[in-house]
Design an enzyme around this catalytic site. Structure first.
Site, short mmCIF file in Angstrom:
data_model
loop_
_atom_site.label_atom_id
_atom_site.label_comp_id
_atom_site.label_asym_id
_atom_site.label_seq_id
_atom_site.Cartn_x
_atom_site.Cartn_y
_atom_site.Cartn_z
CD GLU A 42 -2.89 0.94 2.33
OE1 GLU A 42 -2.66 0.16 3.35
OE2 GLU A 42 -3.33 2.05 2.68
NE ARG A 273 2.62 -8.23 10.40
CZ ARG A 273 2.59 -7.03 9.56
NH1 ARG A 273 3.38 -6.07 9.72
NH2 ARG A 273 1.64 -6.77 8.60
CE LYS A 283 2.94 0.37 4.83
NZ LYS A 283 2.58 -0.03 3.44
P1 ATP Z 1 2.84 -2.00 8.03
O1 ATP Z 1 1.90 -2.78 9.08
O2 ATP Z 1 4.15 -2.06 8.19
O3 ATP Z 1 2.22 -1.07 7.65
P2 ATP Z 1 1.40 -3.42 5.85
O4 ATP Z 1 1.05 -4.83 5.91
O5 ATP Z 1 0.20 -2.52 6.29
O6 ATP Z 1 2.72 -3.10 6.69
P3 ATP Z 1 1.60 -3.28 2.96
O7 ATP Z 1 2.08 -2.21 2.23
O8 ATP Z 1 -0.02 -3.77 3.11
O9 ATP Z 1 1.95 -3.07 4.63
O10 ATP Z 1 2.50 -4.71 2.81
C1 ATP Z 1 2.81 -5.24 1.50
C2 ATP Z 1 3.16 -6.57 1.69
O11 ATP Z 1 4.21 -6.74 2.67
C3 ATP Z 1 1.89 -7.51 2.44
O12 ATP Z 1 1.80 -8.58 1.66
C4 ATP Z 1 2.35 -7.74 3.83
O13 ATP Z 1 1.86 -8.67 4.06
C5 ATP Z 1 3.68 -7.53 3.68
N1 ATP Z 1 4.28 -7.43 4.92
C6 ATP Z 1 4.22 -6.10 5.67
N2 ATP Z 1 4.82 -6.14 6.68
C7 ATP Z 1 5.61 -7.04 6.79
C8 ATP Z 1 6.53 -7.77 7.81
N3 ATP Z 1 6.91 -7.11 8.93
N4 ATP Z 1 7.07 -8.80 7.52
C9 ATP Z 1 6.66 -9.54 6.42
N5 ATP Z 1 5.98 -9.37 5.51
C10 ATP Z 1 5.44 -7.77 5.70
MG MG Z 2 -1.67 -3.13 4.82
#
Ligand code: ATP
Ligand code: MG
Length: 569
Positions: A42, A273, A283
């Site tokens: 995102e 994760r 983020k």
């Molecule tokens: P955050 O919670 O850090 O904002 P998010 O999941 O909202 O992360 P996205 O941009 O939606 O961030 O993530 C893109 C991809 O990266 C998704 O498939 C998510 O599952 C994966 N991802 C995000 N954080 C992690 C992590 N700490 N370890 C492994 N994969 C991750």
């Molecule tokens: Mg997300």
């Protein structure tokens, strides 16, 4: 070629549980023997090391099965998204060494299709427009232990719903006045199945579609459909989506026969994760650090963002090695940041030239060395990698050594310099400390007077002397002045309390220390992002703030490998 792709990855000891699932699918010839993944960020912040795990996994699986991996921006929530993030994310994925080739997509590319699929669901009596307020929807939803109740608007006719949804799109209602919901089961034990919201009214400017839309699809609705449109076979995501999988499947099953442009029946697979000690990894929290000024931007070298790690001096190889070593699992855990540090040391050990830099200088005058004399001493660039050759180090009468390398009253096993003691200067001579000069007022040691033994020249030593300590040094008249930035962890981790497993994180007030240091002259033309080992001080990288007038180095990591210690105990 119709070879069995599962053979590429059929050694169970080296496959993870995701590869095992893929191997099974390939054996059953699902998806026409194809593997197609995607990385779906995102664009609401910069990528962090957790995302690197997901990138390595998705692109890595595509590579090892000769499949494809798409980059897809999940840009369904315009209120928090920005092109700055879209650009940085592409830069980071490329820097890690992965390519989406011509498959760069945006969920917003599918807004029109997503709308039509919603119309299809309404026609099939699988979705309805609800007028309950957000608060009422929450109350009707029930809890983990109590079932929800049906909305009074749930039984509207398809015709009425179609009309209302069309009016939602054309802007007849204010934000939040209505939503489109899936009609599933308000008594489901899985709250995600209690008529989840598919669309909301939100007047927000979108970085790609502008003001064309005032309704936006929810992530849970847009994601499975985007996957199917792109022909994704394995939709890999993090564990928090496990409970959303029934909804993912419900949407695909509801639409797959009806919609001609579904290219696959994607399978959602969840993995744990990455969490790292001594830092935060969401983020939202990273944005707070930037906005509240605790760091100097998303690429501050203390940040766990990919751009921060890059600026700090981490290599793509080290990050990929780290992601490989942590593996993928089904349960959440926290990885010690010492493992990441171990990976960069391993990578740079044979690659980075070893040079001398005195971080905290103490002046040493070698009284019996002729004034004005300069010797060019031969110095190897990396003993681990003789192919890297040698360079010349100028030696003269006045040098700097590290303040820490001298003690006036040393403890027993101090093998560095002390009054009357001898040490070797790396690549040069053995010197002896003859006299200590102090500041009259403060008593601080400001200079040492030493003598050198001309028969002890490195490589030509005929003295038979044995000394225990070897110090690094630079010649004062030749050294380059530089700003050196030393980093410590952003957060200090407090002990876990037994009752709650939550660790409390406290910002480390000493996460950055700037020093004025002296570097050997061979680094005069070093360029931004070049990496070196400063002997005995760690691995360093030229910062992008560095220019002709001012050299700036970041310490990537010290030489002390705490990971090896952790492994042994
Ligand atoms: P955050 O919670 O850090 O904002 P998010 O999941 O909202 O992360 P996205 O941009 O939606 O961030 O993530 C893109 C991809 O990266 C998704 O498939 C998510 O599952 C994966 N991802 C995000 N954080 C992690 C992590 N700490 N370890 C492994 N994969 C991750
Ligand atoms: Mg997300």
């Amino acid at each position: 070629m119709t070879e069995n792709l599962s053979e590429n990855k059929n050694n169970p000891s080296s496959t993870n549980f995701i590869e095992n699932i893929i191997n099974e699918d390939l054996k059953l010839n699902k998806n026409n023997n194809k593997v197609h993944t995607r990385f779906p960020p995102e664009p609401n912040g910069y990528l962090h090391i957790g995302h690197a795990k997901s990138i390595c996994l998705n692109f890595g699986i595509a590579e090892s099965y000769q499949g494809l991996c798409n980059l897809r921006f999940d840009d369904t929530n315009p209120s928090k998204e920005d092109v700055e993030y879209v650009e940085s994310i592409q830069e980071d994925v490329k820097w890690l060494g992965f390519s989406w080739e011509d498959r760069l997509f945006y969920a917003s590319d599918y807004f029109e299709k997503l709308y039509l699929y919603a119309v299809q669901l309404i026609r099939d009596d699988k979705a309805y427009v609800d007028d309950l307020s957000p608060e009422e929807i929450r109350q009707y939803r029930g809890t983990l232990t109590e079932p929800g109740k049906n909305s009074p608007y749930r039984d509207r006719s398809s015709e009425e719903n179609l009309d209302l949804f069309q009016k939602m799109r054309s802007g007849e209602y204010p934000d939040g006045a209505k939503v489109l919901r899936a009609k599933i089961d308000m008594t489901s034990p899985n709250i995600n199945m209690r008529d989840p919201i598919l669309y909301r009214i939100m007047r927000a400017h979108h970085h790609r579609t502008g003001d064309e839309w005032c309704i936006y699809p929810m992530y849970d609705y847009a994601h499975p459909i985007s996957d199917a449109i792109e022909g994704i076979t394995h939709s890999i995501c993090t564990l928090e989506f496990e409970d959303h999988r029934p909804l993912y499947n419900w949407l695909i099953d509801s639409l797959i026969g009806k919609i001609k442009d579904f290219k696959s029946r994607p399978l959602q697979i969840e993995f744990a994760r990455l969490n790292l000690t001594n830092t935060v990894m969401s983020k939202r929290k990273l944005r707070e650090l930037v906005e509240e000024g605790h760091v100097k931007g998303w690429d501050d070298p203390r940040m766990p963002t990919i751009s921060g790690l890059r600026r700090r001096g981490y290599t793509p190889d080290a990050i990929k090695d780290f992601c490989e070593r942590i593996g993928v699992a089904k349960s959440n855990s926290t990885v010690d940041v010492a493992l990441l540090e171990h990976c960069i040391r391993e990578d740079l050990n044979a690659k980075a030239p070893r040079v001398m830099a005195v971080l905290r200088p103490l002046k040493v005058i070698i009284e019996n060395y002729p004034e004005g004399k300069v010797e060019e001493l031969e110095a190897e660039n990396n003993p681990e990698n003789p192919g890297m050759g040698t360079r010349k180090m100028p030696f003269s009468r006045v040098i700097y050594i590290e303040q820490d390398d001298f003690m006036e009253e040393p403890p027993k096993k101090f093998f560095r310099l002390a009054p009357g003691n001898e040490v070797r200067l790396k690549h040069a001579y053995i010197i002896k400390c003859e006299q200590v000069i102090k500041d009259e007022k403060t008593g601080e040691v400001i200079e040492l007077r030493c003598s050198y033994d001309p028969t002890t020249k490195s490589g030509e030593d005929t003295s038979g002397k044995k000394v225990k300590g070897t110090l690094h040094w630079v010649s004062v008249q030749h050294a380059l002045k530089a700003e050196v930035r030393l980093y410590d962890y952003l957060f200090i981790e407090q002990q876990e309390t037994i009752e709650d497993e939550e660790k409390t994180m406290v910002l480390n007030p000493k996460s950055l220390e700037k020093l004025t240091s002296y570097i050997e002259p061979s680094l005069i033309n070093s360029r931004s992002s070049q990496r070196f080992q400063f002997m005995r001080n760690g691995y360093f990288c030229v910062d992008r703030d560095s220019d002709q007038d001012k050299l700036v180095f970041n310490r990537i990591v010290s030489l002390r490998d705490t990971w090896s210690k952790i492994k042994k105990t």
